[in-house]
Design a protein around this motif. Structure first.
Motif, PDB file in Angstrom:
ATOM      1  N   VAL A  37       7.810 -10.390 -72.061  1.00  0.00           N
ATOM      2  CA  VAL A  37       7.544  -9.269 -72.961  1.00  0.00           C
ATOM      3  C   VAL A  37       6.179  -8.660 -72.647  1.00  0.00           C
ATOM      4  O   VAL A  37       6.033  -7.428 -72.541  1.00  0.00           O
ATOM      5  N   ALA A  38       5.174  -9.496 -72.502  1.00  0.00           N
ATOM      6  CA  ALA A  38       3.827  -8.996 -72.215  1.00  0.00           C
ATOM      7  C   ALA A  38       3.794  -8.209 -70.907  1.00  0.00           C
ATOM      8  O   ALA A  38       3.129  -7.165 -70.819  1.00  0.00           O
ATOM      9  N   GLU A  39       4.524  -8.676 -69.901  1.00  0.00           N
ATOM     10  CA  GLU A  39       4.539  -7.986 -68.609  1.00  0.00           C
ATOM     11  C   GLU A  39       5.133  -6.579 -68.742  1.00  0.00           C
ATOM     12  O   GLU A  39       4.592  -5.604 -68.199  1.00  0.00           O
ATOM     13  N   ILE A  40       6.226  -6.468 -69.481  1.00  0.00           N
ATOM     14  CA  ILE A  40       6.856  -5.155 -69.671  1.00  0.00           C
ATOM     15  C   ILE A  40       5.950  -4.225 -70.477  1.00  0.00           C
ATOM     16  O   ILE A  40       5.766  -3.051 -70.121  1.00  0.00           O
ATOM     17  N   VAL A  41       5.359  -4.743 -71.543  1.00  0.00           N
ATOM     18  CA  VAL A  41       4.518  -3.893 -72.386  1.00  0.00           C
ATOM     19  C   VAL A  41       3.198  -3.585 -71.695  1.00  0.00           C
ATOM     20  O   VAL A  41       2.631  -2.500 -71.899  1.00  0.00           O
ATOM     21  N   ASP A  42       2.707  -4.467 -70.859  1.00  0.00           N
ATOM     22  CA  ASP A  42       1.513  -4.157 -70.065  1.00  0.00           C
ATOM     23  C   ASP A  42       1.756  -2.946 -69.170  1.00  0.00           C
ATOM     24  O   ASP A  42       0.892  -2.062 -69.050  1.00  0.00           O
ATOM     25  N   ARG A  43       2.929  -2.906 -68.525  1.00  0.00           N
ATOM     26  CA  ARG A  43       3.246  -1.749 -67.687  1.00  0.00           C
ATOM     27  C   ARG A  43       3.273  -0.477 -68.511  1.00  0.00           C
ATOM     28  O   ARG A  43       2.770   0.575 -68.096  1.00  0.00           O
ATOM     29  N   ALA A  44       3.883  -0.568 -69.704  1.00  0.00           N
ATOM     30  CA  ALA A  44       3.950   0.602 -70.571  1.00  0.00           C
ATOM     31  C   ALA A  44       2.552   1.038 -71.010  1.00  0.00           C
ATOM     32  O   ALA A  44       2.217   2.227 -70.966  1.00  0.00           O
ATOM     33  N   GLU A  45       1.754   0.078 -71.427  1.00  0.00           N
ATOM     34  CA  GLU A  45       0.404   0.421 -71.909  1.00  0.00           C
ATOM     35  C   GLU A  45      -0.436   1.054 -70.806  1.00  0.00           C
ATOM     36  O   GLU A  45      -1.287   1.902 -71.081  1.00  0.00           O
ATOM     37  N   SER A  46      -0.189   0.685 -69.556  1.00  0.00           N
ATOM     38  CA  SER A  46      -0.982   1.225 -68.452  1.00  0.00           C
ATOM     39  C   SER A  46      -0.797   2.729 -68.282  1.00  0.00           C
ATOM     40  O   SER A  46      -1.637   3.393 -67.666  1.00  0.00           O
ATOM     41  N   VAL A  47       0.299   3.280 -68.832  1.00  0.00           N
ATOM     42  CA  VAL A  47       0.527   4.724 -68.739  1.00  0.00           C
ATOM     43  C   VAL A  47       0.448   5.409 -70.102  1.00  0.00           C
ATOM     44  O   VAL A  47       0.816   6.576 -70.237  1.00  0.00           O
ATOM     45  N   GLY A  48      -0.027   4.683 -71.122  1.00  0.00           N
ATOM     46  CA  GLY A  48      -0.237   5.298 -72.434  1.00  0.00           C
ATOM     47  C   GLY A  48       0.821   5.033 -73.464  1.00  0.00           C
ATOM     48  O   GLY A  48       0.722   5.512 -74.593  1.00  0.00           O
ATOM     49  N   VAL A  49       1.870   4.259 -73.112  1.00  0.00           N
ATOM     50  CA  VAL A  49       2.902   3.886 -74.089  1.00  0.00           C
ATOM     51  C   VAL A  49       2.472   2.535 -74.657  1.00  0.00           C
ATOM     52  O   VAL A  49       2.804   1.485 -74.128  1.00  0.00           O
ATOM     53  N   THR A  50       1.704   2.578 -75.729  1.00  0.00           N
ATOM     54  CA  THR A  50       0.948   1.402 -76.154  1.00  0.00           C
ATOM     55  C   THR A  50       1.678   0.497 -77.134  1.00  0.00           C
ATOM     56  O   THR A  50       1.248  -0.639 -77.371  1.00  0.00           O
ATOM     57  N   ARG A  51       2.783   0.986 -77.719  1.00  0.00           N
ATOM     58  CA  ARG A  51       3.562   0.174 -78.643  1.00  0.00           C
ATOM     59  C   ARG A  51       5.035   0.475 -78.467  1.00  0.00           C
ATOM     60  O   ARG A  51       5.402   1.591 -78.082  1.00  0.00           O
ATOM     61  N   VAL A  52       5.880  -0.521 -78.781  1.00  0.00           N
ATOM     62  CA  VAL A  52       7.322  -0.352 -78.633  1.00  0.00           C
ATOM     63  C   VAL A  52       8.027  -0.953 -79.835  1.00  0.00           C
ATOM     64  O   VAL A  52       7.519  -1.876 -80.476  1.00  0.00           O
ATOM     65  N   VAL A  53       9.207  -0.413 -80.127  1.00  0.00           N
ATOM     66  CA  VAL A  53      10.116  -0.996 -81.116  1.00  0.00           C
ATOM     67  C   VAL A  53      11.336  -1.477 -80.352  1.00  0.00           C
ATOM     68  O   VAL A  53      12.053  -0.677 -79.740  1.00  0.00           O
ATOM     69  N   THR A  54      11.553  -2.790 -80.342  1.00  0.00           N
ATOM     70  CA  THR A  54      12.704  -3.352 -79.626  1.00  0.00           C
ATOM     71  C   THR A  54      13.865  -3.515 -80.598  1.00  0.00           C
ATOM     72  O   THR A  54      13.677  -3.927 -81.743  1.00  0.00           O
ATOM     73  N   ILE A  55      15.059  -3.194 -80.132  1.00  0.00           N
ATOM     74  CA  ILE A  55      16.212  -3.007 -81.004  1.00  0.00           C
ATOM     75  C   ILE A  55      17.267  -4.076 -80.731  1.00  0.00           C
ATOM     76  O   ILE A  55      17.493  -4.464 -79.585  1.00  0.00           O
TER      77      ILE A  55
END
Length: 278
Positions: A37-55
């Motif tokens: 999870v951290a690896e996926i969200v780290d990639r997102a945060e690196s481009v400005g997508v800093t939070r996610v809602v997983t469904i």
């Protein structure tokens, strides 16, 4: 060449302000552990997508999503039974969904709704489950996240009959401007996925241009619906940045304006902590 052989799209240029991926499926993206999870969200945060809602869309996924939301402060969750899985949705399943949905980091009831494209669950079972989820959202005072596939009229009819919760999100909005107007008039929020960047989605383009700035979200629905020009490759939360730029082009706004609006709306709808952009 398979999706996996082609690999993920390249990381886009980082957004100038933070935003939120309002609908993703981290487990379906391949995440199993907290490190994944951290690896996926780290990639997102690196481009400005800093939070996610997983469904979640079934009970196993709901249990996993609820747990994953406790592993990383950047992750929140929504739980429900997907309409295509409602054929055997009985009291035991309802009790488990309700237990999970009450969790502090569960920010929505979803995805629920109607799907008339697939025939995995009878329409009557879908509608009964949809009504149950509407009631749950109202009792828990949490947003309702809707899956709507080829069921526009029945979705609105059931919502009108039951009385919609305070906050309703149309995940992966698929309607045209007319349907968008009917949803907006009811106070609903439209969440745009990578489909809004597809070249032939003219009705969806019109809807994205029309929707008021206070009534839209951005999502990936990852690992599905990868934005143009990377259709066919595996989607991930970082690809929300591509969709932000696609919406910005349609609306004649900057990417930062769209990203900011999507973040502010997500904070309001999902009751997320407020983040001030730099």
């Amino acid at each position: 060449m398979s999706k996996q052989e082609r690999g993920r799209p390249p990381l886009p240029e980082p957004l100038g302000v933070p935003t939120v991926d309002s609908h993703t499926h981290l487990e379906a993206c391949g995440a199993e552990t907290a490190a994944d999870v951290a690896e996926i969200v780290d990639r997102a945060e690196s481009v400005g997508v800093t939070r996610v809602v997983t469904i979640a869309d079934d009970l196993d996924a709901a249990r996993w999503a609820a747990q994953a939301s406790t592993w990383d402060d950047r992750v929140w969750a929504a739980v429900a039974i997907h309409p295509t899985r409602t054929k055997d949705f009985g009291p035991a399943e309802q009790s488990e969904v309700e237990r999970l949905a009450a969790g502090e980091r569960i920010v929505a009831i979803g995805e629920t709704g109607l799907d008339y494209y697939w025939d995995y669950s009878p329409p009557d079972a879908q509608r009964e489950a949809f009504r149950w989820h509407i009631d749950l959202a109202k009792r828990l005072r949490k947003p309702l996240m809707i899956h709507d596939r080829e069921a526009h009229e029945d979705i609105l009819r059931v919502l009108d009959e039951e009385g919609a919760p305070e906050d309703v999100v149309f995940h992966c909005f698929s309607g045209d401007e007319d349907f968008a107007r009917r949803c907006v008039d009811r106070g609903f929020v439209l969440s745009f996925a990578g489909t809004v960047t597809f070249r032939k989605a003219s009705g969806l383009h019109d809807a994205a241009r029309f929707v008021p700035s206070g009534q839209f979200l951005v999502e990936t629905d990852a690992p599905f619906l990868t934005p143009h020009p990377h259709r066919g490759r595996p989607n991930e939360p970082y690809c929300a940045a591509y969709t932000v730029r696609g919406i910005a082009e349609l609306r004649g706004q900057s990417a930062e304006e769209v990203a900011e609006a999507a973040r502010v709306n997500a904070e309001r709808v999902f009751r997320l902590p407020v983040v001030t952009s730099p």
